[in-house]
Design a protein around this motif. Structure first.
Motif, PDB file in Angstrom:
ATOM      1  N   ILE A   1       0.839  -1.198   0.000  1.00  0.00           N
ATOM      2  CA  ILE A   1       0.000   0.000   0.000  1.00  0.00           C
ATOM      3  C   ILE A   1       0.878   1.254   0.000  1.00  0.00           C
ATOM      4  O   ILE A   1       2.104   1.150   0.049  1.00  0.00           O
ATOM      5  CB  ILE A   1      -0.963   0.032   1.214  1.00  0.00           C
ATOM      6  CG1 ILE A   1      -0.194   0.306   2.517  1.00  0.00           C
ATOM      7  CG2 ILE A   1      -1.768  -1.261   1.301  1.00  0.00           C
ATOM      8  CD1 ILE A   1      -1.130   0.573   3.709  1.00  0.00           C
ATOM      9  N   VAL A   2       0.229   2.416  -0.106  1.00  0.00           N
ATOM     10  CA  VAL A   2       0.979   3.669  -0.067  1.00  0.00           C
ATOM     11  C   VAL A   2       0.463   4.581   1.041  1.00  0.00           C
ATOM     12  O   VAL A   2      -0.709   4.499   1.433  1.00  0.00           O
ATOM     13  CB  VAL A   2       0.922   4.448  -1.409  1.00  0.00           C
ATOM     14  CG1 VAL A   2       1.672   3.718  -2.504  1.00  0.00           C
ATOM     15  CG2 VAL A   2      -0.516   4.750  -1.824  1.00  0.00           C
ATOM     16  N   ASP A   3       1.356   5.429   1.538  1.00  0.00           N
ATOM     17  CA  ASP A   3       0.977   6.454   2.516  1.00  0.00           C
ATOM     18  C   ASP A   3       1.312   7.800   1.889  1.00  0.00           C
ATOM     19  O   ASP A   3       2.442   8.275   1.980  1.00  0.00           O
ATOM     20  CB  ASP A   3       1.773   6.259   3.812  1.00  0.00           C
ATOM     21  CG  ASP A   3       1.518   7.377   4.826  1.00  0.00           C
ATOM     22  OD1 ASP A   3       1.935   7.224   5.988  1.00  0.00           O
ATOM     23  OD2 ASP A   3       0.919   8.410   4.463  1.00  0.00           O
ATOM     24  N   PRO A   4       0.318   8.399   1.229  1.00  0.00           N
ATOM     25  CA  PRO A   4       0.565   9.653   0.531  1.00  0.00           C
ATOM     26  C   PRO A   4       0.691  10.848   1.486  1.00  0.00           C
ATOM     27  O   PRO A   4       1.182  11.903   1.095  1.00  0.00           O
ATOM     28  CB  PRO A   4      -0.677   9.808  -0.352  1.00  0.00           C
ATOM     29  CG  PRO A   4      -1.757   9.071   0.383  1.00  0.00           C
ATOM     30  CD  PRO A   4      -1.070   7.929   1.059  1.00  0.00           C
TER      31      PRO A   4
ATOM     32  N   ALA B   1      -0.662   2.827  -9.879  1.00  0.00           N
ATOM     33  CA  ALA B   1       0.548   2.021 -10.062  1.00  0.00           C
ATOM     34  C   ALA B   1       0.350   0.586  -9.579  1.00  0.00           C
ATOM     35  O   ALA B   1       1.213  -0.265  -9.784  1.00  0.00           O
ATOM     36  CB  ALA B   1       1.725   2.657  -9.334  1.00  0.00           C
ATOM     37  N   GLY B   2      -0.796   0.333  -8.927  1.00  0.00           N
ATOM     38  CA  GLY B   2      -1.085  -1.038  -8.508  1.00  0.00           C
ATOM     39  C   GLY B   2      -1.162  -1.288  -7.014  1.00  0.00           C
ATOM     40  O   GLY B   2      -1.297  -2.434  -6.590  1.00  0.00           O
ATOM     41  N   ALA B   3      -1.101  -0.217  -6.198  1.00  0.00           N
ATOM     42  CA  ALA B   3      -1.130  -0.421  -4.746  1.00  0.00           C
ATOM     43  C   ALA B   3      -2.440  -1.067  -4.301  1.00  0.00           C
ATOM     44  O   ALA B   3      -3.496  -0.815  -4.887  1.00  0.00           O
ATOM     45  CB  ALA B   3      -0.945   0.911  -4.030  1.00  0.00           C
ATOM     46  N   ASP B   4      -2.357  -1.892  -3.252  1.00  0.00           N
ATOM     47  CA  ASP B   4      -3.516  -2.606  -2.717  1.00  0.00           C
ATOM     48  C   ASP B   4      -4.248  -1.792  -1.659  1.00  0.00           C
ATOM     49  O   ASP B   4      -5.150  -2.301  -0.983  1.00  0.00           O
ATOM     50  CB  ASP B   4      -3.068  -3.932  -2.101  1.00  0.00           C
ATOM     51  CG  ASP B   4      -2.388  -4.842  -3.123  1.00  0.00           C
ATOM     52  OD1 ASP B   4      -1.203  -5.165  -2.949  1.00  0.00           O
ATOM     53  OD2 ASP B   4      -3.064  -5.204  -4.117  1.00  0.00           O
ATOM     54  N   GLY B   5      -3.831  -0.544  -1.485  1.00  0.00           N
ATOM     55  CA  GLY B   5      -4.515   0.266  -0.487  1.00  0.00           C
ATOM     56  C   GLY B   5      -3.809   1.580  -0.271  1.00  0.00           C
ATOM     57  O   GLY B   5      -2.719   1.827  -0.813  1.00  0.00           O
ATOM     58  N   VAL B   6      -4.464   2.428   0.502  1.00  0.00           N
ATOM     59  CA  VAL B   6      -3.936   3.759   0.800  1.00  0.00           C
ATOM     60  C   VAL B   6      -4.158   4.039   2.278  1.00  0.00           C
ATOM     61  O   VAL B   6      -5.209   3.682   2.831  1.00  0.00           O
ATOM     62  CB  VAL B   6      -4.686   4.837  -0.021  1.00  0.00           C
ATOM     63  CG1 VAL B   6      -4.165   6.232   0.345  1.00  0.00           C
ATOM     64  CG2 VAL B   6      -4.532   4.599  -1.509  1.00  0.00           C
ATOM     65  N   MET B   7      -3.183   4.664   2.917  1.00  0.00           N
ATOM     66  CA  MET B   7      -3.346   5.065   4.317  1.00  0.00           C
ATOM     67  C   MET B   7      -3.187   6.572   4.423  1.00  0.00           C
ATOM     68  O   MET B   7      -2.159   7.115   4.022  1.00  0.00           O
ATOM     69  CB  MET B   7      -2.293   4.386   5.194  1.00  0.00           C
ATOM     70  CG  MET B   7      -2.390   4.818   6.646  1.00  0.00           C
ATOM     71  SD  MET B   7      -1.577   3.646   7.786  1.00  0.00           S
ATOM     72  CE  MET B   7       0.145   4.033   7.457  1.00  0.00           C
ATOM     73  N   CYS B   8      -4.220   7.247   4.915  1.00  0.00           N
ATOM     74  CA  CYS B   8      -4.215   8.706   5.002  1.00  0.00           C
ATOM     75  C   CYS B   8      -4.315   9.227   6.428  1.00  0.00           C
ATOM     76  O   CYS B   8      -5.013   8.655   7.250  1.00  0.00           O
ATOM     77  CB  CYS B   8      -5.430   9.294   4.284  1.00  0.00           C
ATOM     78  SG  CYS B   8      -5.523   8.981   2.534  1.00  0.00           S
TER      79      CYS B   8
END
Lengths: 344, 344, 344, 344
Positions: free
Chosen positions: B266-269, B289-296
């Motif tokens: 996942i990504v942490d934007p 890009a294919g990340a399985d999730g996002v942490m905000c």
């Protein structure tokens, strides 16, 4: 302290700024009708800068003024001198630390210890707990390693520095070691920093692979704030973009740190280069830039080494490095410590 | 496995190579009369590559062959799917994690938790133990923070992820959290990795500021080798040279990691950009890009935030990010998880 | 030369490999039944490595073998010594280059030139054509600047090195300068490198901000391949991630380059640090690491300087740097050149 | 404009500040009795910031205020839309540029051109002059390559973008190309930037390997200040520390640049990744982050490619990228240009 606030602040944000100023006993006044340049007058403590930086209303600290952290060298403040066995770091004293990357066998450790002592080291390094990139790599001889180090000290008179990885081991390591090392991978491990802050042993703090100087110094601040004022900083190479060299020894950081802080600063040319053939050149460069010491990986049988064998230098090479050190130190009227205790 | 040895090896070094091969049940043979290209045949285990790399005689592993670490995706191997509450990471499932950077007050936490749940999050983040660069910065509400998180879960049905800094706290954090986070500063903290390797809770492992992909994956391997196969990787921006941006979100790493490993990524934007106004663009880029999730980082009153308030986004912005996520996931026939449990 | 090919090559890709081998007069044979490890035997030229690297079929050159570029130091090959006026770089000779960042007025230039000559410089630096980040910054006195440099040489006997930015100016600059400088921003400017390759004047080539050592050496190769064998390499600091320092002086690169190439290597501590107060420490570090010379920004009236005034050092500081240089050079039985010509 | 001066200025330094203010028609006043915070009021031009930054007395520009460079987006200022053939960059228009890395043969170029046109490109890329790291690598077909590009345009209706390396070739390249490319290695080549600033053709400016955003934008400013307002910026990956990936595509830069400047911003996922298998993911990420276009290396016979063959994608993959682009553009109500001209 001069603080720059963000534009378009909300009421609560501005209130938070005033509230903190009040709490810290500081008098805030905006410069010249600006709404973002805030001068804070009053007695400043080492925590003031960080506490203002943490407010969402604050964009930057333009001038910390009197808000100096403990690590900071005030104008005219002399070097802090830190003693480790017969070694002295800072204040005109240069100390050589040498030994194997990992502690493996008592005989080998003793052989290396005797060798480096004869050639100019006053402190023996050796890892009992090894920080490895891979879980499958040798993790160290642990408690047995500590015992081997204690034995080597008894036999040679060298002081001992060794790395601790886990806060739960700080007690045991403190018992044995004259100096506790915090490695690069743990430079920002606040739990570990706080634990060694409670110790009375000097700490050797290695700069993280990509830590800025301020991050490095604030990591040291964790230890100082915890009550332990004996921190020696170690520049060991920063991450670079050229795969042909392991790291980049940042001699500019050595020179800059000596101006920013009163704490001693040494270099580790072994981990910086990852190449036995460049250790001597980097050691010389670090000392020439003003480092208060050098820490080298030395091994008498690199093929047996459980880690980093290819970067270990021989006793002969260490002898040459020690000779260089004496000449380079003399350039600035500094001197290299050497063991004087008579040992068997 | 094809290994390249260094030139001009000593007898002991070569013996060490043959000894290790024997120990691991591998059959060594030099290619074509060369003295440095060594082919090792036989059944390979996940530890073989590291163990050969550690020998001073070895220059590089040219081809790991069957010596695959646990994190590695074998040809055709599907994604590992990891469940956290109603969240699912990997295998076509996209999960949104949201919440405040730090857990401060029960009311605020609950307000944010309800808000993000309504808008698409299935996992609540919030730091009870905060890793701070400065010892003077707010260190977190600690145990009280864990209690607040547990309460928020009860009230909303969201699963909870929170960071642990100290191996001694892993037990307490495991009790409360549905997922344990290891932060960037601790990615290489082997003591902590080994401790969470012994836990049964899923782990969210954040990439270090300047960690290579292999170092990142080997950090995950510590957890996998410890017996805990539930690791979600998080790209959160790497250190760059432009002071005007906080970090550089490495979307290429997201794409490369999805090919190298079966573990979710996942990504942490929020921590990548350090700017509330860029979080949405980075979230979209990571998912694309294919990340399985996002942490905000989401906060309803950023001015109150004890850390990173200026980078927190509003509930409205999170709603827009969640809407983007649904569209982007659909591009690849993937779907975003959402809470279905009825709560009071 | 040992080449590693990619896996799963197409027929045309493999044919391209064999075709090139044939063209270069090399005999290819796969090692031991492998389909990717290709040994190429036969007489190798400096272009062979690059030409194989450019084939899509080639993954990497595992061992360049005899395919040595012109810059490469063969085993036992001594330093190339390059003469610039009374300056000598390499082979035990250390040379100091000093002068203002930009050439501004004849009187100021002459004042500085006389000052640095007295204190140990044999080469005068001064930019007539300035490479500026902003189009609105002072771009240099251009042809008038060249005239001023020529005049300063006449008056002091110092040789002159100055930067050229545009291939069209190489002729005019070659007329005046004893040494032509290619700046960091133009290290990879092949048109400019090819142009100075046609010149008979020695070239001072500065490493790009983020150039790997191989990229740096291949930039030098452009000049060597063009017929001009007189290239001095200059390490001037690489881009780092800490905004508090301008660049990172890479002393490890100095040491590594001295082993990789027979060409002389110097350092520019002024542009590396961007701080007048650190120039001396970096100069010492560079020389201690093995550099064949140092180039400093020196100014007698920094407030007048049109660029980088804040990093220029005084004549007194330059005198101290020159004294350090003599001592450091002596450590390795090297000596610092000095002007002997009698001038008015 | 708010300027911060250095402490302890000399008389001449302060005089230089006042002198420049006078010269630029600005009124200076120190804030609130400070001696270092200087407010400058009056009409500001694009050159004012740089000119103050160049003074040795100036520490930093705290707030540029009205001193906006030409590249800067003023509050509310819309995107600049740049037309290249039937391609449009910016203002809701997304354009795809595709073609081989190098122009090699007329037949191959035409085959690729037809293929990419059918699949969504409006601009054909192809290098006639190749910037190579090594002097021994293929340098391009040069003038013949330009002719081939002109022919391909005639046959397909695609516009043409090609790189120029040497200021002396700008005239010839301008004749043929619809858009002139300045490559990464030449981003800071002021001579070349000034030359294309005199051209009337649109410029595609690639970010340097390690250029900060301000350095990148000031490079564009050279072109704008020269009179050519048509600059499209291209993010192509920055240098990273992980040797396993070629570069790091900086999507955060794409998002930040769109806010800083009114100029269009595109991405080059081919040079960023260096891997054909990651081009699609990076293309999606760039567009998702807000890029106004994508430039890809496409080749129908990669084994023949004279450079970077392993990173070229197939026509089929380009078709998939174009389909992605249409969907991603639609997310923001943007649209992808396509060729409408009827060609034979």
């Amino acid at each position: 302290m001069l603080v720059r606030l963000r534009k378009n602040l909300t009421e609560p944000e501005l209130a938070a700024v005033h509230g903190l100023a009040r709490q810290l006993g500081l008098r805030p006044r905006f410069l010249d009708g600006t709404s973002d340049l805030l001068q804070l007058d009053g007695r400043s403590g080492p925590d003031h800068r960080s506490r203002f930086e943490d407010l969402s209303a604050v964009e930057a600290i333009l001038d910390p003024g009197e808000a100096r952290e403990r690590f900071q060298r005030a104008a005219g403040q002399p070097d802090t001198v830190i003693a480790v066995g017969e070694g002295r770091f800072g204040g005109g004293n240069v100390t050589l630390i040498a030994g194997p990357c990992a502690v493996e066998s008592p005989e080998r450790l003793l052989e290396i210890a005797r060798g480096v002592r004869e050639r100019g080291a006053t402190v023996l390094r050796g890892g009992a707990y090894k920080p490895r990139t891979s879980p499958y790599s040798f993790q160290g001889t642990r408690e047995k390693g500590l015992e081997m180090l204690a034995r080597a000290r008894l036999e040679t008179g060298l002081a001992v520095v060794t790395e601790v990885l886990d806060p739960r081991d700080v007690g045991a390591v403190s018992e044995i070691a004259d100096m506790i090392q915090i490695g690069s991978r743990n430079m920002a491990n606040s739990a570990l920093l706080q634990e060694v802050g409670r110790s009375t042993k000097p700490v050797l703090l290695k700069r993280g692979f990509a830590a800025t100087l301020r991050e490095f110094l604030l990591a040291a601040e964790y230890v100082l704030a915890g009550g332990n004022s004996q921190v020696v900083l170690c520049e060991r190479g920063i991450r670079g973009f050229d795969p042909s060299t392991r790291n980049v020894l940042d001699v500019g950081a050595v020179a800059a740190l000596k101006r920013m802080t009163h704490l001693p600063v040494i270099v580790d040319p072994s981990h910086a280069s990852g190449r036995a053939d460049l250790v001597r050149a980097l050691s010389r460069a670090g000392l020439a830039a003003g480092a208060d010491g050098v820490m080298c990986d030395v091994h008498t049988a690199p093929s047996e080494a459980h880690c980093d064998g290819h970067q270990a230098i021989s006793l002969d090479e260490f002898a040459r490095i020690a000779a260089d050190a004496r000449v380079l130190a003399a350039l600035d009227q500094r001197s290299v410590m050497h063991c004087t205790e008579v040992v068997r």
